[in-house]
Design an enzyme around this catalytic site. Structure first.
Site, PDB file in Angstrom:
ATOM      1  N   CYS A  63      65.827  13.649 103.531  1.00  0.00           N
ATOM      2  CA  CYS A  63      65.686  14.782 102.609  1.00  0.00           C
ATOM      3  C   CYS A  63      66.115  16.107 103.249  1.00  0.00           C
ATOM      4  O   CYS A  63      65.626  16.476 104.316  1.00  0.00           O
ATOM      5  CB  CYS A  63      64.219  14.852 102.187  1.00  0.00           C
ATOM      6  N   ARG A 129      54.761  16.356  90.945  1.00  0.00           N
ATOM      7  CA  ARG A 129      55.680  15.455  91.634  1.00  0.00           C
ATOM      8  C   ARG A 129      55.163  15.301  93.056  1.00  0.00           C
ATOM      9  O   ARG A 129      54.451  16.179  93.567  1.00  0.00           O
ATOM     10  CB  ARG A 129      57.097  16.044  91.689  1.00  0.00           C
ATOM     11  N   THR A 131      56.386  15.151  96.656  1.00  0.00           N
ATOM     12  CA  THR A 131      57.614  15.408  97.414  1.00  0.00           C
ATOM     13  C   THR A 131      57.338  15.567  98.903  1.00  0.00           C
ATOM     14  O   THR A 131      56.210  15.835  99.322  1.00  0.00           O
ATOM     15  CB  THR A 131      58.282  16.703  96.895  1.00  0.00           C
ATOM     16  N   VAL A 132      58.377  15.404  99.701  1.00  0.00           N
ATOM     17  CA  VAL A 132      58.378  15.800 101.101  1.00  0.00           C
ATOM     18  C   VAL A 132      59.187  17.088 101.199  1.00  0.00           C
ATOM     19  O   VAL A 132      60.084  17.293 100.385  1.00  0.00           O
ATOM     20  CB  VAL A 132      59.029  14.709 101.992  1.00  0.00           C
ATOM     21  N   SER A 148      59.240  23.681 101.386  1.00  0.00           N
ATOM     22  CA  SER A 148      59.946  23.798 102.666  1.00  0.00           C
ATOM     23  C   SER A 148      60.329  25.237 103.012  1.00  0.00           C
ATOM     24  O   SER A 148      60.307  25.628 104.181  1.00  0.00           O
ATOM     25  CB  SER A 148      61.199  22.922 102.657  1.00  0.00           C
ATOM     26  N   TYR A 194      72.366  18.747  93.665  1.00  0.00           N
ATOM     27  CA  TYR A 194      71.434  17.934  92.868  1.00  0.00           C
ATOM     28  C   TYR A 194      71.691  18.137  91.369  1.00  0.00           C
ATOM     29  O   TYR A 194      71.606  17.199  90.582  1.00  0.00           O
ATOM     30  CB  TYR A 194      69.974  18.285  93.203  1.00  0.00           C
TER      31      TYR A 194
HETATM   32  N1  LIG Z   1      61.078  22.628  96.653  1.00  0.00           N
HETATM   33  C1  LIG Z   1      60.742  21.510  97.473  1.00  0.00           C
HETATM   34  C2  LIG Z   1      61.591  20.305  97.090  1.00  0.00           C
HETATM   35  C3  LIG Z   1      61.294  19.083  97.883  1.00  0.00           C
HETATM   36  C4  LIG Z   1      61.913  17.828  97.249  1.00  0.00           C
HETATM   37  O1  LIG Z   1      62.341  17.845  96.084  1.00  0.00           O
HETATM   38  N2  LIG Z   1      61.954  16.720  98.006  1.00  0.00           N
HETATM   39  C5  LIG Z   1      62.490  15.477  97.470  1.00  0.00           C
HETATM   40  C6  LIG Z   1      63.216  14.667  98.522  1.00  0.00           C
HETATM   41  S1  LIG Z   1      64.815  15.277  98.880  1.00  0.00           S
HETATM   42  C7  LIG Z   1      61.365  14.590  96.997  1.00  0.00           C
HETATM   43  O2  LIG Z   1      60.425  14.347  97.731  1.00  0.00           O
HETATM   44  N3  LIG Z   1      61.461  14.096  95.759  1.00  0.00           N
HETATM   45  C8  LIG Z   1      60.511  13.206  95.192  1.00  0.00           C
HETATM   46  C9  LIG Z   1      60.384  13.403  93.709  1.00  0.00           C
HETATM   47  O3  LIG Z   1      60.960  14.344  93.165  1.00  0.00           O
HETATM   48  O4  LIG Z   1      59.695  12.597  93.095  1.00  0.00           O
HETATM   49  C10 LIG Z   1      60.931  21.909  98.913  1.00  0.00           C
HETATM   50  O5  LIG Z   1      61.942  22.555  99.232  1.00  0.00           O
HETATM   51  O6  LIG Z   1      60.081  21.591  99.726  1.00  0.00           O
END
Ligand SMILES: N[C@@H](CCC(=O)N[C@@H](CS)C(=O)NCC(=O)O)C(=O)O
Length: 329
Positions: A63, A129, A131-132, A148, A194
């Protein structure tokens, strides 16, 4: 993939039906701040004091958003101060998991099997959601932040008084300039790829791809006479750009259909990419196995066969030739 609804995990893809086929990223749910003394952060929320050994970072090596935080942990010498867990590259019906595979690190703090369990430990009824990256407080047993952009700001300065390595990637005098680059690059490039890849309507894809390449063309000329975005000084804006450039030729060009040009076709941008890749400690945070496998095998609505392409052949260790433009920041 899926999301939590009132604390219950539900299998659910991205819904573009309400936006005419456009991908719209959901706002991050947890936005607290770690500060040197636990005082409120930039947006008023806070209460988390910087202490060695107290926090734990959960990332995916695939990611780009999580990758930023891993780079800052490394640059600021925080590896011994902030623990790390790495999820498996496959994001399927259970979302991110800690299934074993080369490069993964299980959750030594909470012992969860799936990342969504961590979110419900922090907030049992959460609708969000999952997310990482995630920054976790082992003391209060809660989620500090899953944004992040905020996490890298915390790592940049909050731990300076407790032994972080020197280096300020968001210096006061350059903040306005950095914020300007971040805003443009986030919308059209970091998130732009994206928007192109997840669009389900031709016009939305066309608009996103146009934005991606307008920005790359601008960066190519911007970086002709400057070693880094702000000139001689390496800043946060460079690291935010880096994680997208790194994935571009291997993933975004093919999988997300951003294929007008490759980074390899831009002499300045590709030298800049190699320059940042070769910065001490950074190469070790880059993992193309996780990157390629994640995208090509998790997004089965884009790539139903889940076959991962062999290429591209690239040598990020080749000389970057950028030292003539200035000293490292
Ligand atoms: N705004 C967040 C976005 C993080 C994000 O979208 N991570 C993605 C991986 S690239 C994720 O975990 N997606 C899982 C999902 O959307 O279900 C950040 O910058 O921390």
């Amino acid at each position: 993939m899926g999301r939590l609804v009132d604390g219950v995990w539900t299998t659910q893809g991205y819904d573009t039906s309400a936006t005419g086929g456009a991908f719209k990223r959901e706002e991050s749910r947890f936005r607290n701040w770690i500060t040197p003394d636990g005082a409120p952060g930039p947006d008023g929320e806070g209460g988390f004091a910087a202490e060695p050994g107290r926090y734990h970072l959960y990332v995916s090596l695939a990611c780009p958003w999580a990758h930023r935080t891993l780079i800052f942990r490394r640059l600021k010498g925080l590896d011994g101060m902030i623990g790390l867990s790495v999820v498996h590259w496959f994001m399927g019906d259970e979302g991110w998991t800690f299934a074993e595979a080369p490069g993964t690190i299980p959750d030594s703090v909470n012992g969860v099997r799936c990342l969504h369990e961590l979110y419900t430990l922090a907030e049992p009824g959460a609708t969000t959601r999952v997310t990482v990256p995630v920054l976790w407080d082992t003391q209060r047993r809660t989620l500090v932040s899953n944004e992040s952009a905020d996490i890298i700001r915390m790592l940049n300065s909050a731990f300076d008084g407790v032994g972080a390595r020197e280096g300020d990637y968001y210096p006061e005098a350059l903040r306005e300039e950095i914020d300007g680059y971040n805003a443009r690059i986030y919308d059209t490039l970091n998130n732009g790829v994206y928007k192109a890849g997840f669009a389900t309507a031709q016009d939305k894809y066309d608009a996103a791809v146009a934005g991606v390449f307008e920005t790359l063309d601008w960066l190519e000329s911007h970086l002709a006479a400057r070693r880094y975005l702000c000139g001689d000084r390496l800043t946060e804006a460079d690291w935010r750009l880096f994680t997208t450039l790194l994935r571009f030729d291997a993933v975004y060009h093919g999988h997300f259909k951003c294929n007008l040009r490759r980074i390899a076709d831009y002499p300045n941008l590709s030298g800049y990419l190699r320059d940042l890749y070769q910065h001490p400690g950074v190469r070790e945070t880059c993992d193309f196995e996780h990157i390629k496998n994640h995208y090509y095998r998790s997004h089965d609505w884009i790539n139903p066969s889940r076959v991962v392409p062999a290429g591209p052949v690239q040598d990020l260790d080749a000389p970057h030739g950028r030292a003539r433009l200035g000293a490292p920041g």
